[in-house]
Every structure is written in C-alpha cells, then in structure tokens.
Design a protein around this motif. Structure first.
Motif, PDB file in Angstrom:
ATOM      1  N   ASN A 119       0.844  -1.181   0.000  1.00  0.00           N
ATOM      2  CA  ASN A 119       0.000   0.000   0.000  1.00  0.00           C
ATOM      3  C   ASN A 119       0.886   1.240   0.000  1.00  0.00           C
ATOM      4  O   ASN A 119       1.375   1.648   1.043  1.00  0.00           O
ATOM      5  N   GLU A 120       1.080   1.817  -1.152  1.00  0.00           N
ATOM      6  CA  GLU A 120       1.930   3.000  -1.271  1.00  0.00           C
ATOM      7  C   GLU A 120       1.140   4.294  -1.087  1.00  0.00           C
ATOM      8  O   GLU A 120       1.629   5.375  -1.394  1.00  0.00           O
ATOM      9  N   GLU A 121      -0.077   4.192  -0.574  1.00  0.00           N
ATOM     10  CA  GLU A 121      -0.885   5.392  -0.350  1.00  0.00           C
ATOM     11  C   GLU A 121      -0.200   6.314   0.637  1.00  0.00           C
ATOM     12  O   GLU A 121       0.572   5.891   1.489  1.00  0.00           O
ATOM     13  N   ARG A 122      -0.556   7.576   0.556  1.00  0.00           N
ATOM     14  CA  ARG A 122       0.063   8.608   1.385  1.00  0.00           C
ATOM     15  C   ARG A 122      -0.089   8.336   2.877  1.00  0.00           C
ATOM     16  O   ARG A 122       0.829   8.576   3.647  1.00  0.00           O
ATOM     17  N   GLY A 123      -1.199   7.833   3.325  1.00  0.00           N
ATOM     18  CA  GLY A 123      -1.447   7.648   4.742  1.00  0.00           C
ATOM     19  C   GLY A 123      -1.070   6.286   5.297  1.00  0.00           C
ATOM     20  O   GLY A 123      -1.351   5.997   6.461  1.00  0.00           O
ATOM     21  N   ALA A 124      -0.413   5.448   4.499  1.00  0.00           N
ATOM     22  CA  ALA A 124      -0.097   4.090   4.951  1.00  0.00           C
ATOM     23  C   ALA A 124       0.826   4.088   6.167  1.00  0.00           C
ATOM     24  O   ALA A 124       0.599   3.349   7.128  1.00  0.00           O
ATOM     25  N   GLN A 125       1.862   4.923   6.144  1.00  0.00           N
ATOM     26  CA  GLN A 125       2.784   4.966   7.288  1.00  0.00           C
ATOM     27  C   GLN A 125       2.071   5.450   8.536  1.00  0.00           C
ATOM     28  O   GLN A 125       2.296   4.926   9.628  1.00  0.00           O
ATOM     29  N   ALA A 126       1.201   6.429   8.380  1.00  0.00           N
ATOM     30  CA  ALA A 126       0.463   6.944   9.530  1.00  0.00           C
ATOM     31  C   ALA A 126      -0.465   5.875  10.094  1.00  0.00           C
ATOM     32  O   ALA A 126      -0.607   5.746  11.318  1.00  0.00           O
ATOM     33  N   THR A 127      -1.077   5.100   9.222  1.00  0.00           N
ATOM     34  CA  THR A 127      -1.969   4.030   9.666  1.00  0.00           C
ATOM     35  C   THR A 127      -1.188   2.971  10.442  1.00  0.00           C
ATOM     36  O   THR A 127      -1.608   2.535  11.517  1.00  0.00           O
ATOM     37  N   VAL A 128      -0.042   2.565   9.913  1.00  0.00           N
ATOM     38  CA  VAL A 128       0.793   1.576  10.596  1.00  0.00           C
ATOM     39  C   VAL A 128       1.248   2.124  11.941  1.00  0.00           C
ATOM     40  O   VAL A 128       1.207   1.422  12.955  1.00  0.00           O
TER      41      VAL A 128
ATOM     42  N   ARG B 285      -0.231   4.340  13.794  1.00  0.00           N
ATOM     43  CA  ARG B 285      -1.381   4.410  14.704  1.00  0.00           C
ATOM     44  C   ARG B 285      -1.705   3.032  15.270  1.00  0.00           C
ATOM     45  O   ARG B 285      -1.913   2.870  16.473  1.00  0.00           O
ATOM     46  N   ILE B 286      -1.724   2.029  14.428  1.00  0.00           N
ATOM     47  CA  ILE B 286      -2.095   0.679  14.865  1.00  0.00           C
ATOM     48  C   ILE B 286      -1.037   0.080  15.792  1.00  0.00           C
ATOM     49  O   ILE B 286      -1.371  -0.561  16.795  1.00  0.00           O
ATOM     50  N   THR B 287       0.231   0.284  15.470  1.00  0.00           N
ATOM     51  CA  THR B 287       1.313  -0.335  16.248  1.00  0.00           C
ATOM     52  C   THR B 287       1.728   0.480  17.464  1.00  0.00           C
ATOM     53  O   THR B 287       2.303  -0.060  18.400  1.00  0.00           O
ATOM     54  N   GLY B 288       1.467   1.784  17.420  1.00  0.00           N
ATOM     55  CA  GLY B 288       1.938   2.647  18.486  1.00  0.00           C
ATOM     56  C   GLY B 288       3.370   3.111  18.279  1.00  0.00           C
ATOM     57  O   GLY B 288       3.945   3.777  19.130  1.00  0.00           O
ATOM     58  N   TRP B 289       3.951   2.759  17.146  1.00  0.00           N
ATOM     59  CA  TRP B 289       5.303   3.182  16.819  1.00  0.00           C
ATOM     60  C   TRP B 289       5.277   4.592  16.247  1.00  0.00           C
ATOM     61  O   TRP B 289       4.270   5.050  15.726  1.00  0.00           O
ATOM     62  N   THR B 290       6.417   5.260  16.299  1.00  0.00           N
ATOM     63  CA  THR B 290       6.515   6.574  15.672  1.00  0.00           C
ATOM     64  C   THR B 290       6.611   6.403  14.160  1.00  0.00           C
ATOM     65  O   THR B 290       7.003   5.342  13.667  1.00  0.00           O
TER      66      THR B 290
END
Length: 70
Positions: free
Chosen positions: A38-47, A49-54
């Motif tokens: 998923n190369e969408e713009r918000g993919a890193q933010a979603t990951v 948010r779900i993991t709690g990682w920065t």
C-alpha cells in the motif's frame, strides 16, 4: 537456600523474552508487508497508529526491509 524458584522464574523470563522477540519480528514483518502493498500517502500513519510506533520508526523498518530485499 532454595534456588529452584529462582531458576524457574529465570526460565519463565527467558521464555517470555523469546516470545516477545518473536512477536516483535512478526509485527514488524506484517507492518512492512502493509507498507509494501500500500503506497498510499497515509499508509505509514496508519501503521504507526495501529502499532503505536513513531512514523520515524515505521520509516526505518521499511527502509531496512527494502535494503535487505534489494
């Protein structure tokens, strides 16, 4: 002196640590898979948010995976 309880606690700790390490590796692999699929713009933010990682940590594990796969 009874060291049997200490030895049992130490063994349980080592087993828990191994399980934690395996779970972290699984979570990192799943996060990288999501990012690669998923190369969408918000993919890193979603990951993040779900993991709690920065987001920085998410970028680092993705970069490391990309370098290992190259």
């Amino acid at each position: 002196m009874d060291t049997a309880r200490l030895e049992l606690a130490a063994q349980r700790y080592r087993e828990a640590e191994q399980a934690f390490d395996a779970a972290r590796e699984d979570l990192q692999a799943e996060a990288v898979a999501v990012l690669q699929q998923n190369e969408e713009r918000g993919a890193q933010a979603t990951v993040a948010r779900i993991t709690g990682w920065t987001r920085e940590y998410v970028r680092r594990i993705k970069k490391r995976a990309d370098e290992q796969g190259a």
